[in-house]
Design an enzyme around this catalytic site. Structure first.
Site, short mmCIF file in Angstrom:
data_model
loop_
_atom_site.label_atom_id
_atom_site.label_comp_id
_atom_site.label_asym_id
_atom_site.label_seq_id
_atom_site.Cartn_x
_atom_site.Cartn_y
_atom_site.Cartn_z
N GLY A 102 -8.37 -6.90 -3.65
CA GLY A 102 -8.17 -8.27 -3.15
C GLY A 102 -6.96 -8.39 -2.25
CB VAL A 103 -3.38 -7.48 -2.61
CG1 VAL A 103 -2.15 -7.47 -1.71
CG2 VAL A 103 -3.15 -8.38 -3.82
CG LEU A 116 7.74 -17.56 -5.36
CD1 LEU A 116 7.99 -17.78 -6.86
CD2 LEU A 116 7.93 -18.86 -4.59
CE LYS A 130 5.25 -10.18 -12.07
NZ LYS A 130 4.53 -11.42 -12.36
CG ASP A 190 2.76 -8.19 -14.89
OD1 ASP A 190 2.52 -7.16 -14.23
OD2 ASP A 190 2.88 -9.33 -14.40
N GLY A 232 -9.73 -17.20 -15.83
CA GLY A 232 -9.36 -16.10 -14.95
C GLY A 232 -7.87 -15.89 -14.81
CB VAL A 242 -9.50 -1.33 0.35
CG1 VAL A 242 -9.98 -2.25 1.48
CG2 VAL A 242 -8.88 -0.08 0.97
CB THR A 255 -2.92 0.58 -5.83
OG1 THR A 255 -1.67 1.18 -6.18
CG2 THR A 255 -3.44 1.21 -4.55
#
Lengths: 352, 352
Positions: free
Chosen positions: B15-16, B149, B218, B214, B200, B13, B97
């Site tokens: 931001g997304v 996307l 992907k 990261d 940020g 729970v 998460t």
């Protein structure tokens, strides 16, 4: 685990239909492994003849039909009677034609609850009543707009997501993209049209491309997905020749097209006065659809894409500064057939 | 016609997750009209607390939970016991998460035959055994690569079509795209890293971005969809700092990062010697996955896209000269939540 058996009927055995048959045969192992799916081709139908077998044809038979058509022979010695009512349950009817003659078959298939896959954009760009009957969750039509580029599926997902689609821009005609690039480089319009025809970029009658109607139909399909209740006549289309030239034969038109050199040069110059680049663009937004020549900044999303690519730009609430953009080859029989096969698999999974 | 009732459990729970709850509530009318679908949120779970109700919460309750979390309060006064076994049949478990702690829940959900939607890339970039258990036709993971996307769905469709995917290239990290652009413009590396952190663009510890892991995750997900049996350690990753600096605290690292100015300037200069432009790119092809800085032509598909966009280029048999390219905003909580909601609708339709 047993494979899902999916009956498929193919309308149209032209370039796309033949490539589709070959793709289906070549992808059998992949579909079994990835999708637990076996496509059973129960019929090939064109305007002159048809072959149908509820049990499905062997791959050898399918490839023989395709080879036969390639040599200009009919599929069968006579055109057998066949009825949508006789197709197996859950059949997917695939329209690879470019004709409105298939519409009665498609409507009957929908009425029976069968699946429909369209590469043919005419039924979806026809009267709204056809759209309402054909465009539902038991149909797929990815290749009606930019061949296998994932334009339709992306718009569908955007509409299902929490996002809001504000405006769509697209350069959706390879032929008109080529002509726009030639005009921008200072080529005389008539010579550019003849070159496009020689290179096979245009229909036998280049006016079919120059009219802008093909791009208008693609834009109308996107607009209808957005909920716009428009007919083709409601689309503002800029044709690249005056209506009087519709009366000419193809040869007469090609002889006369040089008279358009000066007006087209002036129009291109006016549109690109600020150093902009020339594109033939469809714009869908605020309830309206426009298709025509525009000048766009070379730094814009549309201006950065090669003119030989098709491109669609989705401006949405979440994709605002960085719009969602899809580009690449947007025409061609092999790539269209691949897109149709992707639609068939997607629909088979949804119908099961 | 009755609406399809689709139970949904949301893990995370942050931001997304909060944006997703708001999107679900805001899209109710659209889902009823377009998809004949009603999403019944039966639970919100985070690492500290959980609220569950098989009947589904009212929209008022859902928005109250979200507002509560936004103020830093737990969802409930205590962490109730809950079990995957108690979830309603056909529940879709949504992981928003960025933690591996959810994996046991996800695996149990799959074992029960429930649907799974992942915005969390860690489970799919973990051990191959996790991938094999989670990545099937009853899962969706669009937002693990480029947020909303349509990268994953496009690759899936290409794999189902008659086409052959030969190579995928992607600039998949907004942070590293920003740094590459700064380096190319001659900015000192250390100053660029601090600017990215101030704006940020980076994680609180910028090394999480600079490590390239990261982007590697992907790329690994795309590679696994292609059938490559690779683990994360098999991906060749170029980190933008030396491994020795892992021992430093964040503050020590930010103080020391200027020592990288000269080596990074030299590396950028070497890569862009031929007038090329600098990108941080993942390349997937020939069984290998590489992630790192590369120089690309300004006229290439990758070179033409703004560095603030994410971009994925699919080189396939049918999309050869004109590769299929998808670009646009590839990060952000609101757009990720939209993509997750698109996945939930897609999966709900597939499960029904």
């Amino acid at each position: 685990m047993a494979l899902l058996d999916q009956p498929v009927l193919i309308l149209g055995v032209g370039g796309v239909g033949r490539a589709l048959v070959r793709h289906i045969v070549a992808a059998r192992a992949r579909h079994a492994a990835r999708n637990r799916l076996r496509l059973r081709v129960v019929g090939l139908v064109d305007s002159r003849s048809a072959v149908l077998d509820q049990q499905g044809f062997s791959d050898e038979a399918l490839l023989a039909f395709v080879a036969c058509k390639e040599q200009g022979l009919p599929l069968a010695s006579e055109n057998p009677h066949w009825r949508v009512a006789d197709l197996p349950a859950r059949t997917i009817v695939v329209d690879t034609t470019a004709s409105e003659a298939t519409v009665p078959i498609l409507l009957e298939a929908k009425a029976r609850g069968l699946g429909v896959v369209l590469a043919n954009k005419l039924p979806l760009a026809g009267p709204l009543a056809w759209w309402d009957a054909l465009a539902d969750e038991r149909s797929r039509w990815e290749t009606t707009c930019g061949a296998a580029l994932p334009v339709i599926s992306t718009l569908d997902t955007l509409l299902n997501s929490g996002d809001d689609v504000l405006r769509i821009e697209g350069a959706l005609s390879g032929t008109l993209g080529f002509l726009a690039a030639q005009l921008e480089q200072g080529a005389p319009f008539g010579a550019a049209v003849r070159e496009a025809k020689t290179k096979g970029y245009t229909e036998p009658d280049p006016r079919q491309d120059l009219s802008g109607l093909d791009a208008a139909r693609k834009a109308l399909i996107l607009a209808r997905m957005l909920g716009y209740r428009l007919e083709l006549r409601d689309v503002a289309v800029e044709a690249l020749y005056p209506a009087e030239m519709d009366a000419l034969s193809v040869e007469q038109f090609l002889d006369a097209v040089d008279t358009l050199d000066e007006p087209m040069r002036a129009r291109a110059a006016a549109l690109t006065r600020e150093g902009q680049t020339l594109r033939y663009v469809a714009t869908i937004g605020d309830g309206c659809v426009r298709v025509g020549l525009v000048g766009v900044s070379r730094e814009s999303t549309l201006g950065r894409v090669h003119t030989s690519d098709s491109v669609v730009v989705f401006h949405t609430r979440d994709f605002s500064d960085n719009p969602l953009t899809i580009s690449g080859r947007g025409a061609g029989q092999a790539v269209t057939a691949s897109g149709v096969l992707g639609d068939i698999v997607s629909l088979a999974q949804a119908l099961c």
